[in-house]
Motif scaffolding. Structure first.
Motif, PDB file in Angstrom:
ATOM      1  N   GLN A  10       1.309   2.951   4.663  1.00 49.98           N
ATOM      2  CA  GLN A  10       0.632   1.825   4.919  1.00 49.98           C
ATOM      3  C   GLN A  10       1.708   1.007   4.374  1.00 49.98           C
ATOM      4  O   GLN A  10       0.667  -0.548   3.589  1.00 49.98           O
ATOM      5  CB  GLN A  10      -0.931   1.839   4.533  1.00 49.98           C
ATOM      6  N   ASP A  11       2.763   0.921   4.009  1.00 46.67           N
ATOM      7  CA  ASP A  11       3.841  -0.134   3.829  1.00 46.67           C
ATOM      8  C   ASP A  11       3.751  -0.205   1.679  1.00 46.67           C
ATOM      9  O   ASP A  11       4.638  -0.814   1.567  1.00 46.67           O
ATOM     10  CB  ASP A  11       3.939  -1.314   4.404  1.00 46.67           C
ATOM     11  N   ARG A  12       2.815   0.183   1.156  1.00 50.23           N
ATOM     12  CA  ARG A  12       2.835   0.195   0.214  1.00 50.23           C
ATOM     13  C   ARG A  12       2.090   1.321  -1.203  1.00 50.23           C
ATOM     14  O   ARG A  12       2.031   1.230  -1.733  1.00 50.23           O
ATOM     15  CB  ARG A  12       1.157  -0.617  -0.131  1.00 50.23           C
ATOM     16  N   ILE A  13       1.703   2.824  -0.810  1.00 53.67           N
ATOM     17  CA  ILE A  13       1.301   3.206  -1.423  1.00 53.67           C
ATOM     18  C   ILE A  13       2.684   4.475  -1.303  1.00 53.67           C
ATOM     19  O   ILE A  13       3.048   5.196  -0.050  1.00 53.67           O
ATOM     20  CB  ILE A  13       0.221   4.359  -0.752  1.00 53.67           C
ATOM     21  N   SER A  14       3.063   5.011  -2.433  1.00 53.21           N
ATOM     22  CA  SER A  14       5.101   6.319  -2.630  1.00 53.21           C
ATOM     23  C   SER A  14       4.020   7.368  -2.504  1.00 53.21           C
ATOM     24  O   SER A  14       3.444   7.510  -3.842  1.00 53.21           O
ATOM     25  CB  SER A  14       5.933   5.701  -3.108  1.00 53.21           C
ATOM     26  N   VAL A  15       3.842   7.811  -2.055  1.00 55.54           N
ATOM     27  CA  VAL A  15       3.521   9.401  -2.368  1.00 55.54           C
ATOM     28  C   VAL A  15       4.200  10.033  -2.520  1.00 55.54           C
ATOM     29  O   VAL A  15       5.855  10.923  -1.355  1.00 55.54           O
ATOM     30  CB  VAL A  15       3.001   9.981  -1.109  1.00 55.54           C
ATOM     31  N   LEU A  16       4.808  10.714  -3.789  1.00 63.33           N
ATOM     32  CA  LEU A  16       6.014  12.172  -4.012  1.00 63.33           C
ATOM     33  C   LEU A  16       5.570  13.509  -3.606  1.00 63.33           C
ATOM     34  O   LEU A  16       4.262  14.115  -4.553  1.00 63.33           O
ATOM     35  CB  LEU A  16       6.267  11.351  -5.098  1.00 63.33           C
TER      36      LEU A  16
END
Length: 370
Positions: free
Chosen positions: A306-312
């Motif tokens: 959603q262009d805001r949550i970075s999932v590593l």
């Protein structure tokens, strides 16, 4: 005797190694595989062919040409039992058997090295240089990784407007940049070739590639670009472009898979690989809102949601577990995940195994908290 060296194979290999491209490829192979068969010219080096004796030839033949070191492909509708029985009776049972099948050896990856050599051409141009960079891309048996490399190359370097190629061409180091990727060997390699360079610009090529890749790692690769490259690679595998008949191509693929892994069917089912790459995000209901995939570093795989949550995600190990936990957090199940106004950096350890560790960073539009 007039002192000249001649012969059919000798003359053929003299011609095959006459071009600058062939000379450069030969030098790259020697540098990357100094201790294995890949470091040698498969058709024979003209410098060594005159030293080949009949006794040496027979010794190599007896070592490799045996019943337990051959792959036979039968293609088409037939009575398989009858054909196998005939092969055994008329051929295989009469062939010698060796104590152990010869195996290709793995090359210890060589440290970065700079090799400079002159090349020979019938039409020399003043101060024209070709520069090549090469990397190992893992093991042949890791087909998902090799397919991933192919898709990345399609997304980043296939056209002049592709992100990585466009960035490199903007540096104006040479006339063009070509890609070389061979995933049919035991240790696949990737090559970037800078054409029409000068001595000075060739020395700037490696730093320019590093800089451009670093910039891509910062911004990530657009999801739609990767999807387009995956679609193109899948279509090409189904269409089978080229002049080889299907039976010949299947025989080559069967022999390649058998040679490196013992599995003759490994390369005959690429549809499963494409399906696996597509299904992971779709399986966990995340693909629609994924705005960027970050896959250049296989130790630090990640995606932007959603262009805001970075999932590593880290490595591919335990990927199902990680995506399941990501879905739990991103879908805000039980109100314990990421809501539309969440911020911060919730962690999901998932056990004591480092490979299972994952992290989620939630950013507001103007800053990142964590």
């Amino acid at each position: 005797e007039d002192g000249t060296v001649s012969g059919v194979v000798y003359n053929e290999m003299q011609g095959a190694l006459a071009t600058p491209d062939a000379q450069l490829q030969n030098a790259l192979s020697r540098a990357m595989f100094p201790d294995t068969a890949y470091g040698f010219v498969s058709g024979g080096d003209p410098a060594s062919i005159p030293a080949l004796t009949y006794e040496k030839y027979v010794r190599v033949y007896r070592r490799h040409y045996s019943a337990d070191n051959c792959c036979i492909t039968l293609y088409g509708k037939m009575d398989m039992a009858d054909k196998l029985a005939r092969l055994d009776k008329d051929y295989l049972s009469k062939m010698p058997k060796t104590a152990a099948r010869p195996r290709l050896t793995m090359q210890d990856e060589q440290p970065g090295a700079f090799v400079e050599l002159p090349y020979y051409t019938d039409q020399p141009k003043p101060d024209e240089v070709q520069c090549a960079l090469a990397w190992y891309t893992g093991a042949f048996a890791d087909r998902e990784r090799q397919l991933g490399v192919e898709i990345l190359l399609g997304a980043l370097l296939s056209t002049n407007s592709s992100p990585l190629k466009a960035a490199l061409l903007a540096e104006q180091l040479g006339a063009d940049i070509d890609i070389g990727f061979d995933d049919s060997t035991l240790q696949p390699t990737l090559e970037l070739l800078l054409r029409g360079a000068t001595v000075d610009s060739a020395r700037k090529f490696a730093p320019a590639v590093r800089k451009a890749v670093d910039e891509l790692l910062k911004t990530g690769i657009p999801h739609d670009l990767l999807l387009a490259a995956l679609n193109e690679a899948e279509f090409a595998s189904l269409e089978r472009p080229g002049s080889l008949p299907d039976g010949v191509l299947d025989a080559i693929n069967a022999a390649t898979g058998w040679l490196h892994t013992g599995d003759a069917a490994l390369l005959l089912h690429t549809d499963k690989l494409f399906a696996a790459l597509r299904s992971k995000l779709e399986e966990y209901g995340l693909s629609q809102d994924v705005t960027r995939l970050e896959v250049a570093d296989t130790e630090q795989l990640a995606f932007l949601y959603q262009d805001r949550i970075s999932v590593l995600l880290g490595t591919l190990n335990d990927l199902d577990y990680k995506l399941d936990r990501a879905r739990y957090m991103l879908n805000n199940e039980d109100g314990k995940g990421c809501s539309p106004v969440s911020s911060g950096r919730p962690l999901e350890p998932g056990g004591n195994v480092r490979s299972r560790w994952m992290a989620i960073r939630v950013a507001t539009r103007d800053r990142t908290r964590g």
